[in-house]
Design an enzyme around this catalytic site. Structure first.
Site, PDB file in Angstrom:
ATOM      1  N   GLU A  96       0.817  -1.210   0.000  1.00 36.69           N
ATOM      2  CA  GLU A  96       0.000   0.000   0.000  1.00 36.69           C
ATOM      3  C   GLU A  96       0.851   1.262   0.000  1.00 36.69           C
ATOM      4  O   GLU A  96       2.010   1.259   0.427  1.00 36.69           O
ATOM      5  CB  GLU A  96      -0.960  -0.017   1.186  1.00 36.69           C
ATOM      6  CG  GLU A  96      -0.285  -0.068   2.528  1.00 36.69           C
ATOM      7  CD  GLU A  96      -1.315  -0.155   3.668  1.00 36.69           C
ATOM      8  OE1 GLU A  96      -1.791  -1.277   3.931  1.00 36.69           O
ATOM      9  OE2 GLU A  96      -1.619   0.876   4.270  1.00 36.69           O
ATOM     10  N   CYS A 109       3.527   8.580   0.348  1.00 37.18           N
ATOM     11  CA  CYS A 109       4.169   7.725   1.343  1.00 37.18           C
ATOM     12  C   CYS A 109       4.250   6.325   0.741  1.00 37.18           C
ATOM     13  O   CYS A 109       3.230   5.736   0.402  1.00 37.18           O
ATOM     14  CB  CYS A 109       3.324   7.716   2.618  1.00 37.18           C
ATOM     15  SG  CYS A 109       3.913   6.561   3.859  1.00 37.18           S
ATOM     16  N   CYS A 116       7.323  -6.645   7.161  1.00 36.98           N
ATOM     17  CA  CYS A 116       8.471  -6.078   7.866  1.00 36.98           C
ATOM     18  C   CYS A 116       8.895  -7.061   8.948  1.00 36.98           C
ATOM     19  O   CYS A 116       8.071  -7.803   9.480  1.00 36.98           O
ATOM     20  CB  CYS A 116       8.057  -4.752   8.516  1.00 36.98           C
ATOM     21  SG  CYS A 116       9.405  -3.876   9.344  1.00 36.98           S
ATOM     22  N   CYS A 120       7.981  -3.960  15.630  1.00 32.48           N
ATOM     23  CA  CYS A 120       7.479  -2.907  16.533  1.00 32.48           C
ATOM     24  C   CYS A 120       6.065  -3.285  17.002  1.00 32.48           C
ATOM     25  O   CYS A 120       5.228  -3.690  16.201  1.00 32.48           O
ATOM     26  CB  CYS A 120       7.468  -1.553  15.829  1.00 32.48           C
ATOM     27  SG  CYS A 120       9.118  -1.016  15.348  1.00 32.48           S
ATOM     28  N   CYS A 123       2.724  -1.736  15.465  1.00 35.81           N
ATOM     29  CA  CYS A 123       2.669  -1.564  14.010  1.00 35.81           C
ATOM     30  C   CYS A 123       2.045  -2.774  13.315  1.00 35.81           C
ATOM     31  O   CYS A 123       2.440  -3.913  13.552  1.00 35.81           O
ATOM     32  CB  CYS A 123       4.081  -1.334  13.476  1.00 35.81           C
ATOM     33  SG  CYS A 123       4.123  -1.046  11.704  1.00 35.81           S
ATOM     34  N   GLY A 163       7.380  -1.595   5.981  1.00 33.54           N
ATOM     35  CA  GLY A 163       8.758  -2.018   5.772  1.00 33.54           C
ATOM     36  C   GLY A 163       9.762  -1.127   6.450  1.00 33.54           C
ATOM     37  O   GLY A 163       9.461  -0.004   6.843  1.00 33.54           O
ATOM     38  N   GLU A 164      10.974  -1.662   6.586  1.00 32.14           N
ATOM     39  CA  GLU A 164      12.073  -0.898   7.161  1.00 32.14           C
ATOM     40  C   GLU A 164      13.063  -0.603   6.031  1.00 32.14           C
ATOM     41  O   GLU A 164      13.779  -1.508   5.569  1.00 32.14           O
ATOM     42  CB  GLU A 164      12.725  -1.707   8.300  1.00 32.14           C
ATOM     43  CG  GLU A 164      14.047  -1.166   8.809  1.00 32.14           C
ATOM     44  CD  GLU A 164      14.032   0.338   9.150  1.00 32.14           C
ATOM     45  OE1 GLU A 164      13.104   0.803   9.837  1.00 32.14           O
ATOM     46  OE2 GLU A 164      14.955   1.039   8.698  1.00 32.14           O
ATOM     47  N   SER A 195      12.403   7.139   6.770  1.00 34.99           N
ATOM     48  CA  SER A 195      12.127   6.897   8.184  1.00 34.99           C
ATOM     49  C   SER A 195      12.660   5.527   8.589  1.00 34.99           C
ATOM     50  O   SER A 195      12.432   4.534   7.911  1.00 34.99           O
ATOM     51  CB  SER A 195      10.613   6.957   8.398  1.00 34.99           C
ATOM     52  OG  SER A 195      10.291   6.659   9.728  1.00 34.99           O
ATOM     53  N   SER A 218      12.498   6.820  14.181  1.00 36.52           N
ATOM     54  CA  SER A 218      11.361   6.436  15.018  1.00 36.52           C
ATOM     55  C   SER A 218      11.887   6.196  16.426  1.00 36.52           C
ATOM     56  O   SER A 218      12.487   5.162  16.711  1.00 36.52           O
ATOM     57  CB  SER A 218      10.705   5.178  14.462  1.00 36.52           C
ATOM     58  OG  SER A 218      10.215   5.444  13.183  1.00 36.52           O
ATOM     59  N   LEU A 219      11.667   7.173  17.276  1.00 37.92           N
ATOM     60  CA  LEU A 219      12.246   7.146  18.613  1.00 37.92           C
ATOM     61  C   LEU A 219      11.272   6.483  19.601  1.00 37.92           C
ATOM     62  O   LEU A 219      11.594   5.489  20.225  1.00 37.92           O
ATOM     63  CB  LEU A 219      12.562   8.594  19.019  1.00 37.92           C
ATOM     64  CG  LEU A 219      13.590   8.875  20.082  1.00 37.92           C
ATOM     65  CD1 LEU A 219      14.868   8.105  19.863  1.00 37.92           C
ATOM     66  CD2 LEU A 219      13.889  10.383  20.096  1.00 37.92           C
ATOM     67  N   HIS A 220      10.122   7.067  19.749  1.00 40.06           N
ATOM     68  CA  HIS A 220       9.003   6.493  20.508  1.00 40.06           C
ATOM     69  C   HIS A 220       9.238   6.271  21.997  1.00 40.06           C
ATOM     70  O   HIS A 220       8.358   5.751  22.694  1.00 40.06           O
ATOM     71  CB  HIS A 220       8.511   5.179  19.888  1.00 40.06           C
ATOM     72  CG  HIS A 220       8.147   5.272  18.433  1.00 40.06           C
ATOM     73  ND1 HIS A 220       7.544   6.375  17.883  1.00 40.06           N
ATOM     74  CD2 HIS A 220       8.311   4.398  17.399  1.00 40.06           C
ATOM     75  CE1 HIS A 220       7.348   6.170  16.582  1.00 40.06           C
ATOM     76  NE2 HIS A 220       7.809   4.999  16.267  1.00 40.06           N
ATOM     77  N   ASN A 294      -1.934   5.037  16.545  1.00 35.24           N
ATOM     78  CA  ASN A 294      -3.135   4.588  15.853  1.00 35.24           C
ATOM     79  C   ASN A 294      -3.369   3.141  16.270  1.00 35.24           C
ATOM     80  O   ASN A 294      -2.598   2.264  15.888  1.00 35.24           O
ATOM     81  CB  ASN A 294      -2.852   4.695  14.343  1.00 35.24           C
ATOM     82  CG  ASN A 294      -4.116   4.684  13.530  1.00 35.24           C
ATOM     83  OD1 ASN A 294      -5.137   4.157  13.958  1.00 35.24           O
ATOM     84  ND2 ASN A 294      -4.041   5.257  12.348  1.00 35.24           N
ATOM     85  N   CYS A 337      -0.395   2.180   9.444  1.00 33.01           N
ATOM     86  CA  CYS A 337       0.525   1.548   8.504  1.00 33.01           C
ATOM     87  C   CYS A 337       0.207   0.073   8.300  1.00 33.01           C
ATOM     88  O   CYS A 337       0.218  -0.690   9.254  1.00 33.01           O
ATOM     89  CB  CYS A 337       1.920   1.574   9.132  1.00 33.01           C
ATOM     90  SG  CYS A 337       3.031   2.660   8.364  1.00 33.01           S
TER      91      CYS A 337
HETATM   92  N1  SAH Z   1      10.211   1.144   9.447  1.00 34.46           N
HETATM   93  C1  SAH Z   1      10.279   2.562   9.378  1.00 34.46           C
HETATM   94  C2  SAH Z   1       9.224   3.216   8.508  1.00 34.46           C
HETATM   95  C3  SAH Z   1       7.817   2.712   8.549  1.00 34.46           C
HETATM   96  S1  SAH Z   1       6.728   3.179   9.811  1.00 34.46           S
HETATM   97  C4  SAH Z   1      10.277   3.166  10.786  1.00 34.46           C
HETATM   98  O1  SAH Z   1      10.179   2.415  11.731  1.00 34.46           O
HETATM   99  O2  SAH Z   1      10.455   4.366  10.913  1.00 34.46           O
HETATM  100  C5  SAH Z   1       6.512   4.912   9.797  1.00 34.46           C
HETATM  101  C6  SAH Z   1       6.255   5.476  11.170  1.00 34.46           C
HETATM  102  O3  SAH Z   1       4.964   5.129  11.661  1.00 34.46           O
HETATM  103  C7  SAH Z   1       7.243   4.984  12.212  1.00 34.46           C
HETATM  104  O4  SAH Z   1       7.611   6.024  13.065  1.00 34.46           O
HETATM  105  C8  SAH Z   1       6.418   3.955  12.952  1.00 34.46           C
HETATM  106  O5  SAH Z   1       6.958   3.692  14.213  1.00 34.46           O
HETATM  107  C9  SAH Z   1       5.066   4.627  12.983  1.00 34.46           C
HETATM  108  N2  SAH Z   1       3.938   3.741  13.227  1.00 34.46           N
HETATM  109  C10 SAH Z   1       3.733   2.483  12.816  1.00 34.46           C
HETATM  110  N3  SAH Z   1       2.560   2.009  13.266  1.00 34.46           N
HETATM  111  C11 SAH Z   1       2.001   3.002  13.966  1.00 34.46           C
HETATM  112  C12 SAH Z   1       0.790   3.116  14.686  1.00 34.46           C
HETATM  113  N4  SAH Z   1      -0.075   2.117  14.768  1.00 34.46           N
HETATM  114  N5  SAH Z   1       0.538   4.304  15.299  1.00 34.46           N
HETATM  115  C13 SAH Z   1       1.402   5.336  15.224  1.00 34.46           C
HETATM  116  N6  SAH Z   1       2.561   5.271  14.568  1.00 34.46           N
HETATM  117  C14 SAH Z   1       2.865   4.113  13.947  1.00 34.46           C
END
Ligand code: SAH
Length: 359
Positions: A96, A109, A116, A120, A123, A163-164, A195, A218-220, A294, A337
């Protein structure tokens, strides 16, 4: 008879293509013509290349694969015109992509892998693991097909779909170079954002490529302990290692960094964590993108409420860190995503196709 694998012509650079065409016994300048048909005029078939002789077109068909994604579905937001695309690949996999309209232009995007393997916890893209990497052509064609479908120029590209990207490093770098080539769509590297969940060695490698794309990390979480509960990769590379790689990226490219921070209620969203985050990145030349998580139905993570999000942002700003809350695009067609793909696969398998939108 053995079927000879055809070469992927859409993933070739202009130089490679020119050599190939010479190898077919034709003039080198034909390489540039073909390159422009593929990357500027966005041809889906060799037959469209009307300034080439029939004989050459025939040779191209015999020897090369012209990757072209199949548009399976597009969902259009009635609120802001955001479009979510589902594309079919030649081997039956689906991916997608999303098209968003902003004041400064249209942004796409794209996905970089089918599935992937980073795992995470919040995700949806990673729930079934990695199927395979996308080729440069498959990454490019998401943009090409969308530009043709909307009939509008794409000005920004974010590699933030499923994907990463750093786990598909060589194809990513080739994709960036092709996308920015002046005989192609000529999208400036400054308008491309990659990203990553934080593969430190690849971040360091990217810093040395001589590219100037924006890097988003992606720090989180503000520390390794919390980060490990959300992202398995945090067990492999500590924040110290990842942030040091990001600093190298900034030093080499001069590009300011973006830190993505998805806010999960009760997990990473209190004021103390905001302060800790501020201290962690205060010397990092970057800004923070706050994303209320999300929720996906497979996990019980809950989105932070508006007040916590606003407070978190305020604390960061108090410490001089620029932070924006990401505007939710296509709210009515939204899913996190990888959810559009999942709901498509579930439907195909006869599973329930529940609404993925929990907010
Ligand atoms: N693999 C890469 C790029 C894909 S995800 C990465 O990790 O950065 C793009 C962004 O969306 C990342 O910051 C990821 O952590 C975030 N993401 C994925 N699922 C999410 C969700 N359910 N809610 C909020 N952010 C999400």
């Amino acid at each position: 008879m053995d079927k000879i694998e055809k070469k992927d012509i859409k993933s070739m650079t202009l130089e490679e293509m020119t050599e190939e065409i010479k190898g077919l016994g034709d003039k080198g300048f034909r390489g540039k013509q073909i390159y422009q048909w593929i990357h500027q005029k966005l041809a889906d078939s060799f037959d469209d290349m009307t300034n080439l002789s029939k004989g050459l077109r025939e040779k191209l068909r015999e020897n090369y694969e012209l990757t072209s994604l199949k548009l399976l579905d597009v969902k259009v937001s009635a609120i802001d015109g955001t479009r979510k695309y589902l594309f079919g690949l030649k081997d039956g996999n689906v991916i997608e992509s999303v098209w968003m309209q902003y004041k400064h232009g249209n942004s796409v995007c794209i996905s970089s892998q089918v599935g992937c393997r980073m795992g995470c916890r919040f995700c949806a893209s990673t729930l079934d693991g990695l199927a395979r990497n996308l080729t440069p052509a498959e990454m490019l064609d998401q943009i090409y097909q969308i530009q043709k479908d909307t009939d509008q120029r794409v000005s920004n590209v974010v590699v933030m779909g499923s994907g990463e990207p750093m786990d598909n490093y060589l194809n990513l770098v080739r994709f960036i170079r092709l996308l920015g080539s002046e005989n192609g769509l000529n999208i400036s590297q400054r308008s491309i954002t990659v990203s990553t969940c934080g593969l430190a060695p690849e971040i360091r490698k990217l810093a040395e490529e001589g590219l100037s794309v924006t890097l988003a990390l992606s720090l989180h979480a503000p520390n390794d302990q919390v980060r490990k509960t959300l992202m398995p990769i945090a067990g492999k590379y500590s924040l110290k290692e990842v942030l040091s790689a990001c600093s190298q990226y900034y030093e080499k490219t001069g590009r300011r960094l973006t830190f993505e921070y998805s806010l999960v209620k009760g997990v990473n969203d209190n004021k103390e964590e905001a302060r800790e985050l501020a201290h962690l990145i205060k010397h990092m030349h970057g800004h923070v993108n706050l994303i209320p998580v999300n929720p996906i139905k497979e996990r019980d993570y809950v989105q932070s409420n508006q007040r916590s999000v606003a407070e978190f942002q305020k604390v960061l700003e108090k410490y001089g860190i620029n932070a924006t809350v990401r505007r939710e695009m296509g709210r009515d067609i939204n899913g996190a995503c990888g959810q559009l793909r999942r709901s498509y696969l579930e439907e195909k398998e006869g599973g329930a196709n529940e609404s993925m939108c929990n907010d």
